[in-house]
Enzyme design. Structure first.
Site, PDB file in Angstrom:
ATOM      1  N   ILE A  12       0.833  -1.193   0.000  1.00 61.10           N
ATOM      2  CA  ILE A  12       0.000   0.000   0.000  1.00 61.10           C
ATOM      3  C   ILE A  12       0.874   1.251   0.000  1.00 61.10           C
ATOM      4  CG2 ILE A  12      -1.712   1.304   1.329  1.00 61.10           C
ATOM      5  CD1 ILE A  12      -2.767  -1.438   2.319  1.00 61.10           C
ATOM      6  N   SER A 125      -8.017  -0.817  10.244  1.00 56.61           N
ATOM      7  CA  SER A 125      -8.495  -2.023   9.564  1.00 56.61           C
ATOM      8  C   SER A 125      -9.953  -2.294   9.890  1.00 56.61           C
ATOM      9  CB  SER A 125      -7.653  -3.218  10.012  1.00 56.61           C
ATOM     10  OG  SER A 125      -8.225  -4.439   9.598  1.00 56.61           O
ATOM     11  N   TYR A 150      -4.216  -9.249  15.770  1.00 60.21           N
ATOM     12  CA  TYR A 150      -3.985  -8.184  14.786  1.00 60.21           C
ATOM     13  C   TYR A 150      -5.052  -7.101  14.902  1.00 60.21           C
ATOM     14  CZ  TYR A 150      -4.418  -5.755  10.355  1.00 60.21           C
ATOM     15  OH  TYR A 150      -4.575  -4.774   9.396  1.00 60.21           O
ATOM     16  N   LYS A 154      -4.922  -2.959  16.213  1.00 56.20           N
ATOM     17  CA  LYS A 154      -5.442  -1.804  15.477  1.00 56.20           C
ATOM     18  C   LYS A 154      -6.441  -1.024  16.333  1.00 56.20           C
ATOM     19  CE  LYS A 154      -3.302  -2.189  11.499  1.00 56.20           C
ATOM     20  NZ  LYS A 154      -2.386  -1.151  10.975  1.00 56.20           N
ATOM     21  N   PHE A 179     -10.584  -2.151   4.111  1.00 56.84           N
ATOM     22  CA  PHE A 179     -11.138  -3.477   3.902  1.00 56.84           C
ATOM     23  C   PHE A 179     -10.054  -4.264   3.130  1.00 56.84           C
ATOM     24  CE2 PHE A 179     -14.369  -1.229   5.839  1.00 56.84           C
ATOM     25  CZ  PHE A 179     -15.262  -2.143   6.368  1.00 56.84           C
ATOM     26  N   ASN A 180     -10.350  -5.041   2.149  1.00 59.16           N
ATOM     27  CA  ASN A 180      -9.321  -5.911   1.560  1.00 59.16           C
ATOM     28  C   ASN A 180      -8.656  -5.252   0.364  1.00 59.16           C
ATOM     29  OD1 ASN A 180     -11.232  -7.665   3.119  1.00 59.16           O
ATOM     30  ND2 ASN A 180      -9.726  -9.211   2.572  1.00 59.16           N
ATOM     31  N   PRO A 293      -8.714 -19.955  12.015  1.00 61.48           N
ATOM     32  CA  PRO A 293      -9.048 -19.200  13.231  1.00 61.48           C
ATOM     33  C   PRO A 293      -8.977 -17.695  12.948  1.00 61.48           C
ATOM     34  CG  PRO A 293      -7.447 -20.929  13.707  1.00 61.48           C
ATOM     35  CD  PRO A 293      -7.574 -20.877  12.217  1.00 61.48           C
ATOM     36  N   GLY A 294      -9.936 -16.962  13.478  1.00 59.67           N
ATOM     37  CA  GLY A 294      -9.935 -15.515  13.314  1.00 59.67           C
ATOM     38  C   GLY A 294     -10.659 -15.007  12.093  1.00 59.67           C
TER      39      GLY A 294
END
Length: 339
Positions: A12, A125, A150, A154, A179-180, A293-294
């Site tokens: 990014i 995030s 994570y 944030k 987002f993604n 997981p997550g």
């Protein structure tokens, strides 16, 4: 205005540095290169026809960071992208994530205070929302406990910045809840340099489609979604960079301002695979695997606030994202410097 970009050599960060240079800003980038290299910003300078400064500097190193500020006065604003970002890795290495994501931000804030810099744009995030029962998610929703360390780092940094603003009436922070991020620059010169072990879906998909990597594993085919696979909100990395540039205007107002940056619509994993196959003409080998997981079943953005206050709206389609990611894979198999 001179803008300091932490994590500027990353996926990014490199696209943002290009967008800032194209808007006429001076750019100073710092990176410790734990998940990046210099090649991306060398390409950025060539593409923009403008120079930027790049420092090998970990934001947890206060003395080194102070030197960067001293050499580049006055810095008008900081865009803070530096941090670790894999939800799965965070579950396995939570201490490392807290040390990097919280420790680095604390050091940065301390140095900013010493230098009298009071404008910060933070890379947050969608993970901070936690498992919301209603979609899409809005900035005014109460945050639920994040599904991974994570996301919790944030959320903790967001709270930290609100506390700083509460103690300093001149401090301004913009929290951008990504987002993604996906795709690549349309030139194929910049993209996600994920190597042979990509943590994100699209580089794993393009690597599988090219035959460079093993077949894609789709994590979870039994979610309560239309096709059983997880729903996500994908935003083209160039749209994301544009959102950052637009968000600089919000730093003119003291206080904390929060915006979602997403495409604004849900796309399932199987839908993404289908879109890629349509634009590339290449079949993607994949297999269904267990949930991770997550991971959440669904998460996508309400982007009305960013549209109203920043004039931001994602313009690239999911097909654009796939097309540009595939172009980067073909021009840079395995990442920068591995052609």
């Amino acid at each position: 205005m001179t803008i300091l970009v932490t994590g500027g050599a990353g996926y990014i960060g490199s696209h943002l540095c290009l967008a800032l240079l194209e808007q006429g800003h001076g750019v100073v980038a710092v990176d410790n290169f734990c998940n990046s290299g210099r090649t991306a910003l060398q390409r950025v300078a060539a593409m923009a026809g403008a120079q930027l400064k790049l420092y090998d500097c970990d934001v947890r190193n206060g003395q080194a960071l102070l030197g960067v500020f001293d050499e580049n006065r006055p810095i008008g604003a900081v865009v803070h992208l530096a941090g670790l970002k894999s939800a799965g890795e965070a579950i396995r290495q939570p201490v490392t994530y807290y040390e990097n994501n919280l420790g680095g931000t604390l050091t940065l804030l301390r140095v900013m205070a010493m230098q009298g810099v009071r404008r910060l744009l933070f890379s947050s995030s969608a993970a901070v929302y936690g498992p919301q029962p209603q979609q899409p998610v809005r900035e005014d929703m109460p945050l639920l406990p994040a599904a991974s360390p994570y996301g919790r780092t944030k959320a903790a940094v967001e709270g930290m910045l609100r506390d700083v603003a509460g103690g300093d009436a001149e401090f301004s922070a913009v929290l951008l809840r990504y987002f993604n991020a996906a795709g690549a620059h349309p030139s194929g010169e910049l993209g996600e340099d994920a190597g042979d072990a990509p943590a994100n879906l699209l580089p794993a998909l393009t690597g599988a489609a090219s035959g460079r990597l093993k077949p894609l594993t789709v994590h979870g085919g039994d979610y309560d979604t239309p096709d059983g696979t997880a729903l996500r909100d994908y935003i083209h990395v160039c749209d994301l960079a544009d959102g950052h540039v637009r968000a600089l205007s919000a730093l003119e107002r003291p206080g904390v301002h929060t915006f979602n940056l997403g495409g604004g619509r849900p796309v399932s994993v199987l839908e993404l695979i289908g879109a890629f196959e349509r634009v590339s003409g290449v079949s993607v080998p994949y297999e269904l695997g267990p949930r991770r997981p997550g991971d959440l079943a669904a998460c996508w953005a309400d982007t009305a606030l960013a549209r109203a206050q920043l004039g931001f709206e994602a313009v690239c389609s999911i097909e654009d994202i796939c097309r540009d990611a595939w172009r980067f894979e073909r021009q840079n198999p395995g990442g920068y410097g591995k052609v």
